[in-house]
Design a protein around this motif. Sequence first.
Motif, PDB file in Angstrom:
ATOM      1  N   GLY A 142       0.797  -1.209   0.000  1.00  0.00           N
ATOM      2  CA  GLY A 142       0.000   0.000   0.000  1.00  0.00           C
ATOM      3  C   GLY A 142       0.836   1.268   0.000  1.00  0.00           C
ATOM      4  N   ILE A 143       0.131   2.383  -0.008  1.00  0.00           N
ATOM      5  CA  ILE A 143       0.788   3.688  -0.099  1.00  0.00           C
ATOM      6  C   ILE A 143       1.698   3.940   1.095  1.00  0.00           C
ATOM      7  CG2 ILE A 143       0.366   6.174  -0.180  1.00  0.00           C
ATOM      8  CD1 ILE A 143      -2.263   5.554  -1.605  1.00  0.00           C
ATOM      9  N   VAL A 144       1.229   3.612   2.304  1.00  0.00           N
ATOM     10  CA  VAL A 144       2.008   3.907   3.509  1.00  0.00           C
ATOM     11  C   VAL A 144       3.311   3.117   3.521  1.00  0.00           C
ATOM     12  CG1 VAL A 144       2.031   3.787   6.027  1.00  0.00           C
ATOM     13  CG2 VAL A 144      -0.045   4.523   4.843  1.00  0.00           C
ATOM     14  N   ASN A 145       3.223   1.821   3.257  1.00  0.00           N
ATOM     15  CA  ASN A 145       4.440   0.995   3.283  1.00  0.00           C
ATOM     16  C   ASN A 145       5.407   1.366   2.164  1.00  0.00           C
ATOM     17  OD1 ASN A 145       4.640  -0.970   5.454  1.00  0.00           O
ATOM     18  ND2 ASN A 145       2.690  -1.767   4.703  1.00  0.00           N
ATOM     19  N   LYS A 146       4.895   1.724   1.008  1.00  0.00           N
ATOM     20  CA  LYS A 146       5.779   2.158  -0.082  1.00  0.00           C
ATOM     21  C   LYS A 146       6.521   3.427   0.305  1.00  0.00           C
ATOM     22  CE  LYS A 146       3.374   0.085  -4.021  1.00  0.00           C
ATOM     23  NZ  LYS A 146       2.613   0.341  -5.275  1.00  0.00           N
ATOM     24  N   PHE A 147       5.821   4.341   0.971  1.00  0.00           N
ATOM     25  CA  PHE A 147       6.471   5.585   1.409  1.00  0.00           C
ATOM     26  C   PHE A 147       7.528   5.305   2.468  1.00  0.00           C
ATOM     27  CE2 PHE A 147       6.604   8.915   4.675  1.00  0.00           C
ATOM     28  CZ  PHE A 147       7.139   9.957   3.927  1.00  0.00           C
ATOM     29  N   LEU A 148       7.196   4.465   3.448  1.00  0.00           N
ATOM     30  CA  LEU A 148       8.149   4.159   4.521  1.00  0.00           C
ATOM     31  C   LEU A 148       9.404   3.490   3.985  1.00  0.00           C
ATOM     32  CD1 LEU A 148       5.706   2.848   7.299  1.00  0.00           C
ATOM     33  CD2 LEU A 148       6.848   5.069   7.209  1.00  0.00           C
ATOM     34  N   MET A 149       9.227   2.601   3.026  1.00  0.00           N
ATOM     35  CA  MET A 149      10.379   1.902   2.457  1.00  0.00           C
ATOM     36  C   MET A 149      11.186   2.830   1.552  1.00  0.00           C
ATOM     37  SD  MET A 149       8.675  -1.841   1.658  1.00  0.00           S
ATOM     38  CE  MET A 149      10.224  -2.527   1.068  1.00  0.00           C
ATOM     39  N   ALA A 150      10.508   3.673   0.797  1.00  0.00           N
ATOM     40  CA  ALA A 150      11.213   4.607  -0.085  1.00  0.00           C
ATOM     41  C   ALA A 150      11.987   5.643   0.714  1.00  0.00           C
ATOM     42  CB  ALA A 150      10.219   5.291  -1.018  1.00  0.00           C
ATOM     43  N   ALA A 151      11.448   6.037   1.872  1.00  0.00           N
ATOM     44  CA  ALA A 151      12.117   7.032   2.712  1.00  0.00           C
ATOM     45  C   ALA A 151      13.211   6.418   3.573  1.00  0.00           C
ATOM     46  CB  ALA A 151      11.091   7.734   3.598  1.00  0.00           C
ATOM     47  N   GLY A 152      13.305   5.097   3.583  1.00  0.00           N
ATOM     48  CA  GLY A 152      14.348   4.434   4.349  1.00  0.00           C
ATOM     49  C   GLY A 152      14.023   4.224   5.814  1.00  0.00           C
ATOM     50  N   PHE A 153      12.758   4.402   6.196  1.00  0.00           N
ATOM     51  CA  PHE A 153      12.379   4.207   7.599  1.00  0.00           C
ATOM     52  C   PHE A 153      12.330   2.722   7.967  1.00  0.00           C
ATOM     53  CE2 PHE A 153      10.355   8.414   6.749  1.00  0.00           C
ATOM     54  CZ  PHE A 153      11.125   9.148   7.639  1.00  0.00           C
ATOM     55  N   VAL A 154      11.957   1.875   7.014  1.00  0.00           N
ATOM     56  CA  VAL A 154      11.859   0.434   7.261  1.00  0.00           C
ATOM     57  C   VAL A 154      12.485  -0.303   6.082  1.00  0.00           C
ATOM     58  CG1 VAL A 154       9.801   0.611   8.717  1.00  0.00           C
ATOM     59  CG2 VAL A 154       9.549   0.346   6.236  1.00  0.00           C
ATOM     60  N   ASP A 155      12.907  -1.547   6.335  1.00  0.00           N
ATOM     61  CA  ASP A 155      13.505  -2.370   5.291  1.00  0.00           C
ATOM     62  C   ASP A 155      12.484  -3.294   4.635  1.00  0.00           C
ATOM     63  OD1 ASP A 155      16.007  -1.240   5.802  1.00  0.00           O
ATOM     64  OD2 ASP A 155      16.408  -2.722   7.396  1.00  0.00           O
ATOM     65  N   LYS A 156      11.428  -3.592   5.352  1.00  0.00           N
ATOM     66  CA  LYS A 156      10.384  -4.452   4.815  1.00  0.00           C
ATOM     67  C   LYS A 156       9.021  -3.903   5.236  1.00  0.00           C
ATOM     68  CE  LYS A 156      10.665  -7.617   8.767  1.00  0.00           C
ATOM     69  NZ  LYS A 156      10.843  -9.027   9.194  1.00  0.00           N
ATOM     70  N   PRO A 157       7.959  -4.312   4.544  1.00  0.00           N
ATOM     71  CA  PRO A 157       6.629  -3.765   4.861  1.00  0.00           C
ATOM     72  C   PRO A 157       6.238  -3.994   6.312  1.00  0.00           C
ATOM     73  CG  PRO A 157       6.588  -4.950   2.781  1.00  0.00           C
ATOM     74  CD  PRO A 157       7.930  -5.225   3.393  1.00  0.00           C
ATOM     75  N   VAL A 158       5.623  -2.976   6.897  1.00  0.00           N
ATOM     76  CA  VAL A 158       5.131  -3.054   8.267  1.00  0.00           C
ATOM     77  C   VAL A 158       3.703  -3.590   8.250  1.00  0.00           C
ATOM     78  CG1 VAL A 158       4.654  -1.750  10.373  1.00  0.00           C
ATOM     79  CG2 VAL A 158       6.575  -1.105   8.901  1.00  0.00           C
ATOM     80  N   LYS A 159       3.393  -4.450   9.202  1.00  0.00           N
ATOM     81  CA  LYS A 159       2.043  -5.012   9.255  1.00  0.00           C
ATOM     82  C   LYS A 159       1.084  -3.964   9.835  1.00  0.00           C
ATOM     83  CE  LYS A 159      -0.684  -8.910  11.017  1.00  0.00           C
ATOM     84  NZ  LYS A 159      -1.333  -9.135   9.718  1.00  0.00           N
ATOM     85  N   LEU A 160       0.350  -3.315   8.976  1.00  0.00           N
ATOM     86  CA  LEU A 160      -0.635  -2.321   9.378  1.00  0.00           C
ATOM     87  C   LEU A 160      -2.061  -2.834   9.184  1.00  0.00           C
ATOM     88  CD1 LEU A 160       0.992   0.847   7.756  1.00  0.00           C
ATOM     89  CD2 LEU A 160       1.115   0.127  10.152  1.00  0.00           C
ATOM     90  N   LEU A 161      -2.234  -3.625   8.141  1.00  0.00           N
ATOM     91  CA  LEU A 161      -3.556  -4.164   7.842  1.00  0.00           C
ATOM     92  C   LEU A 161      -3.835  -5.395   8.705  1.00  0.00           C
ATOM     93  CD1 LEU A 161      -5.938  -3.627   5.917  1.00  0.00           C
ATOM     94  CD2 LEU A 161      -4.881  -5.213   4.313  1.00  0.00           C
ATOM     95  N   TYR A 162      -5.119  -5.636   8.959  1.00  0.00           N
ATOM     96  CA  TYR A 162      -5.562  -6.747   9.800  1.00  0.00           C
ATOM     97  C   TYR A 162      -5.005  -6.631  11.211  1.00  0.00           C
ATOM     98  CZ  TYR A 162      -6.626  -8.470   5.152  1.00  0.00           C
ATOM     99  OH  TYR A 162      -7.080  -8.579   3.873  1.00  0.00           O
ATOM    100  N   THR A 163      -5.088  -5.426  11.754  1.00  0.00           N
ATOM    101  CA  THR A 163      -4.685  -5.135  13.128  1.00  0.00           C
ATOM    102  C   THR A 163      -5.753  -4.243  13.770  1.00  0.00           C
ATOM    103  OG1 THR A 163      -3.459  -3.146  12.466  1.00  0.00           O
ATOM    104  CG2 THR A 163      -2.234  -5.224  12.516  1.00  0.00           C
ATOM    105  N   ASP A 164      -5.640  -4.080  15.083  1.00  0.00           N
ATOM    106  CA  ASP A 164      -6.542  -3.153  15.780  1.00  0.00           C
ATOM    107  C   ASP A 164      -6.348  -1.727  15.266  1.00  0.00           C
ATOM    108  OD1 ASP A 164      -7.256  -5.360  17.196  1.00  0.00           O
ATOM    109  OD2 ASP A 164      -6.320  -4.755  19.084  1.00  0.00           O
ATOM    110  N   PHE A 165      -5.106  -1.398  14.923  1.00  0.00           N
ATOM    111  CA  PHE A 165      -4.813  -0.067  14.392  1.00  0.00           C
ATOM    112  C   PHE A 165      -5.612   0.206  13.117  1.00  0.00           C
ATOM    113  CE2 PHE A 165      -2.270   2.419  11.332  1.00  0.00           C
ATOM    114  CZ  PHE A 165      -2.192   3.626  12.017  1.00  0.00           C
TER     115      PHE A 165
END
Length: 277
Positions: free
Chosen positions: A119-142
């Motif tokens: 998704g958009i959020v994980n693509k941005f985080l990875m492109a900005a160098g904040f994370v190395d792999k996608p963060v689990k955001l979907l299918y969570t309480d968040f």
Amino acid sequence: MKKSSAFIMVVPGLVILAVCLFLPLLKVLVPTFNMGDYPFSAYLDFFKDGYYLKIFLRTVKVAVITTAVCMAAGVPTSYFISRCGKKWRGILLSVSIFPMMTNSVIRSFAWINILGSNGIVNKFLMAAGFVDKPVKLLYTDFAIIIGSVYLFLPLMIVTVAGIMENIGDDMMEAAVSLGADRLKAFMKVVFPMSLPGIIVGGILVFTGTLTAYTTPQLLGGNKNMVLATFIYQRAMSVGDWNGAAVISLIMIVVTLAVIKGFNALAARLDRRGGSHA
């Protein structure tokens, strides 16, 4: 209008409520009272079961957090809208309620595209160098909370803005002229006078989040069930209609308790405001 005439006008509505709401509820709920070895044992067993209790607490937690976020974001937004001119006020209110004009399934799928692994959020985080792999955001309480805030924030804004429109600017100016800054004047003058709208908005958001099905099902998945999705599972997948009825009554009781709590809070704040006056 005489009381007898008013009562006659109310009777058709009461009959419709009794036939279409109360009688079906009683037919579904009454058998649950004698399930098990003693009366109401099914309800006690629900809270004794760790899995059931976890779902209940998750549902309440999501509803409380969603309500708090909607209040924190909705009150300042409502104040800003209420102080705009009539033309801009109408435009901003239309923009605020725009999410309610789209189907809840479409809204949820939009958030799936935003919060998913690609998704958009994980693509941005990875492109900005904040994370190395996608963060689990979907299918969570968040994800459920984000989707619920997006769904119910317009209710809070519209409800509170309608109250704040009736609060004149002269009251703020009077408070400022007496030495208060704008923030203190807002907290001492506008916020207390807006409490009825804030409380009504809080009730709408909490009860709506507590009973929502589509958003938790699509954004939370089967591993993050809430009471509404749990009811569907028990009734449609397992065929346990009595178990689903038990959960339904628990949701009704929680909703009524929250409404009563909000009303008690409003009455207490009103008495405090009257004593200070």
